[in-house]
Scaffold this motif. Sequence first.
Motif, short mmCIF file in Angstrom:
data_model
loop_
_atom_site.label_atom_id
_atom_site.label_comp_id
_atom_site.label_asym_id
_atom_site.label_seq_id
_atom_site.Cartn_x
_atom_site.Cartn_y
_atom_site.Cartn_z
N THR A 175 -76.00 -8.12 -16.87
CA THR A 175 -75.99 -9.11 -18.52
C THR A 175 -75.81 -10.46 -17.64
N PHE A 176 -75.61 -11.46 -18.20
CA PHE A 176 -75.03 -12.63 -18.23
C PHE A 176 -73.45 -12.99 -18.44
N SER A 177 -72.78 -12.29 -18.26
CA SER A 177 -71.89 -12.17 -19.15
C SER A 177 -70.44 -10.89 -18.28
N CYS A 178 -69.61 -12.86 -17.48
CA CYS A 178 -68.36 -11.83 -17.08
C CYS A 178 -67.69 -10.84 -17.78
N ASP A 179 -67.63 -10.99 -18.66
CA ASP A 179 -66.43 -10.14 -19.88
C ASP A 179 -67.14 -7.69 -19.42
N SER A 180 -68.59 -8.73 -20.23
CA SER A 180 -69.41 -7.20 -19.84
C SER A 180 -69.13 -6.29 -18.64
N VAL A 181 -69.79 -6.79 -17.08
CA VAL A 181 -69.09 -6.06 -16.68
C VAL A 181 -67.88 -5.92 -15.71
N GLY A 182 -66.88 -6.90 -16.22
CA GLY A 182 -65.22 -6.74 -15.94
C GLY A 182 -65.07 -5.16 -16.79
N ASN A 183 -65.09 -5.31 -17.78
CA ASN A 183 -64.36 -4.22 -18.69
C ASN A 183 -66.20 -2.99 -18.01
N ALA A 184 -67.28 -3.23 -17.54
CA ALA A 184 -67.50 -1.77 -17.00
C ALA A 184 -66.96 -1.67 -15.82
N GLY A 185 -66.42 -2.69 -15.31
CA GLY A 185 -66.19 -2.16 -13.97
C GLY A 185 -64.48 -1.21 -14.09
N ILE A 186 -64.02 -1.72 -14.81
CA ILE A 186 -62.36 -1.00 -15.04
C ILE A 186 -62.82 0.43 -15.95
N ALA A 187 -64.04 0.82 -17.19
CA ALA A 187 -64.36 2.31 -17.67
C ALA A 187 -65.07 2.55 -16.52
N ARG A 188 -65.36 2.30 -15.57
CA ARG A 188 -66.24 2.82 -14.32
C ARG A 188 -64.86 3.05 -12.96
N GLY A 189 -63.71 2.45 -12.77
CA GLY A 189 -62.91 2.34 -12.09
C GLY A 189 -62.99 1.76 -10.82
N LEU A 190 -64.48 0.41 -10.86
CA LEU A 190 -64.60 -0.35 -10.15
C LEU A 190 -63.98 -2.00 -9.96
N LEU A 191 -62.99 -2.20 -10.70
CA LEU A 191 -62.59 -3.09 -10.82
C LEU A 191 -60.97 -3.24 -10.37
N SER A 192 -60.74 -4.22 -9.46
CA SER A 192 -59.06 -3.90 -8.92
C SER A 192 -58.30 -5.01 -9.62
N LYS A 193 -57.45 -5.03 -10.28
CA LYS A 193 -56.75 -6.25 -10.75
C LYS A 193 -56.12 -7.39 -9.83
N ASN A 194 -55.91 -8.28 -9.72
CA ASN A 194 -55.26 -9.46 -8.79
C ASN A 194 -54.11 -8.85 -8.57
N LYS A 195 -52.83 -8.74 -9.13
CA LYS A 195 -51.70 -7.93 -9.04
C LYS A 195 -51.69 -6.98 -7.82
N LYS A 196 -52.72 -6.04 -7.59
CA LYS A 196 -53.15 -4.43 -7.23
C LYS A 196 -53.77 -5.36 -6.00
N ILE A 197 -54.78 -6.13 -6.18
CA ILE A 197 -55.32 -6.66 -4.30
C ILE A 197 -54.38 -7.47 -4.04
N ARG A 198 -53.43 -7.90 -4.46
CA ARG A 198 -52.00 -8.57 -3.68
C ARG A 198 -51.33 -7.52 -3.37
N ARG A 199 -51.46 -6.45 -3.52
CA ARG A 199 -50.27 -5.98 -2.61
C ARG A 199 -51.66 -4.85 -1.57
N ASN A 200 -52.61 -5.26 -2.06
CA ASN A 200 -53.45 -3.86 -1.14
C ASN A 200 -54.67 -4.90 -0.96
N SER A 201 -55.13 -4.78 0.58
CA SER A 201 -55.91 -5.86 0.71
C SER A 201 -57.43 -5.51 1.21
N ASP A 202 -57.12 -4.19 1.47
CA ASP A 202 -57.99 -3.64 1.86
C ASP A 202 -59.46 -3.19 0.58
N LEU A 203 -58.82 -3.87 -0.68
CA LEU A 203 -59.23 -2.79 -1.77
C LEU A 203 -60.17 -4.71 -2.26
#
Length: 272
Positions: A175-203
Motif C-alpha cells: 500500500t501507499f497508505s501510512c494508515d493502512s500499515v498502522g492499522n495492520a500493525g495494530i491488528a497483528r500486534g506489531l505496532l508499538s505506540k509512542n507511549k509504550k516505546i518511551r517506557r521500553n526503548s528495546d522495542l
Amino acid sequence: MKKTAYKKELVIRNTQQRNGSSNSRKEVRKIQSWLTLFSIQHPSSGTATSIDGDFGPATERAVKNFQRIKGLSENGVVDQGLFSELSANLKDAFERPLQSTDVRSLIAEVAENHLQNHPFELVINRQSNSGPWVRSYMDGGDGEDFFWCMGFAQTILDQAVSHVGKRFTSLMPSTFSCDSVGNAGIARGLLSKNKKIRRNSDLVKPGDLFLIESSPLDWTHTGIITSIQGDVIETIEGNTNFQGSRNGVTVRKRMRNYMRSRIDVFSIEPLT
C-alpha cells in the motif's frame, strides 16, 4: 521482488534525437527527467532543461553537455547506451549486490544504497511527486497525489527481504497508505505506540518502520529506522526534506527524538 516498476525507467524503446523520426514525447520526457536529475547533483553541468517531451535545441545542448562530462562523443543523440548512463543511479540503487546476511542489516544496507544514489522528485506537467524515482517507488504512478514516503519504505523492505526469499506482504498490505500499515500493525500486534516505546526503548530496532502519529488511528509519515542512539533514532525516509516534511522532494537521513515525538514503531521481527 514485488516492486519492479523501476525496470521501465531504465530503458527507452527507440533512439531519440533532435528531429528524429522515431521520437516519442514520453521517451523524451524520460531523457529530460534524467538530465534534470543529473543537474541537481551537478549544478554546473548545464543539463537542466524543460521536461516537456520536445527534443529541441535546448535538450540537444543538454545531452551534449552530459556527453562531454562523461567523455563521450558529443553528438546529442540518446541511444540505449547513453540512456543507461543517464539512469545509472537508479539501476545501482535497485541492483547493487547486497553484502549483508541478516534481514535487519539488509534493510539498512538497501536504504543506504538508495540514499547514496540521490532519489529526487520532479515537477512534470505542473505536478509534483513526479519522475522516475517516484514511479519506481509507487509502482509506476506519479503526480500531485502520489505521496511516496510509504512507497519508498515498502520498496526498501521488499528489496531487502526478497534477497533472503521472504515477502514483506506477509507482515503488511502492499500500500501507499501510512494508515493502512498502522492499522495492520495494530491488528497483528506489531505496532508499538509512542507511549509504550518511551517506557521500553528495546522495542525500537534497526530495520523497523517508524510512523508519525497524528491521532491514534492516523499516521502522516514513515521511513526506515537504521540505528538507535539513546533517545534518538537515525532514519532514512522518502518524500521528505531537511525539515522532515511529510511531502518533501527527496530521500534524507534524519535524526528524530522518539522520546519527544509522537513516533510509533512497526516491528519487522517476524521476518528476521
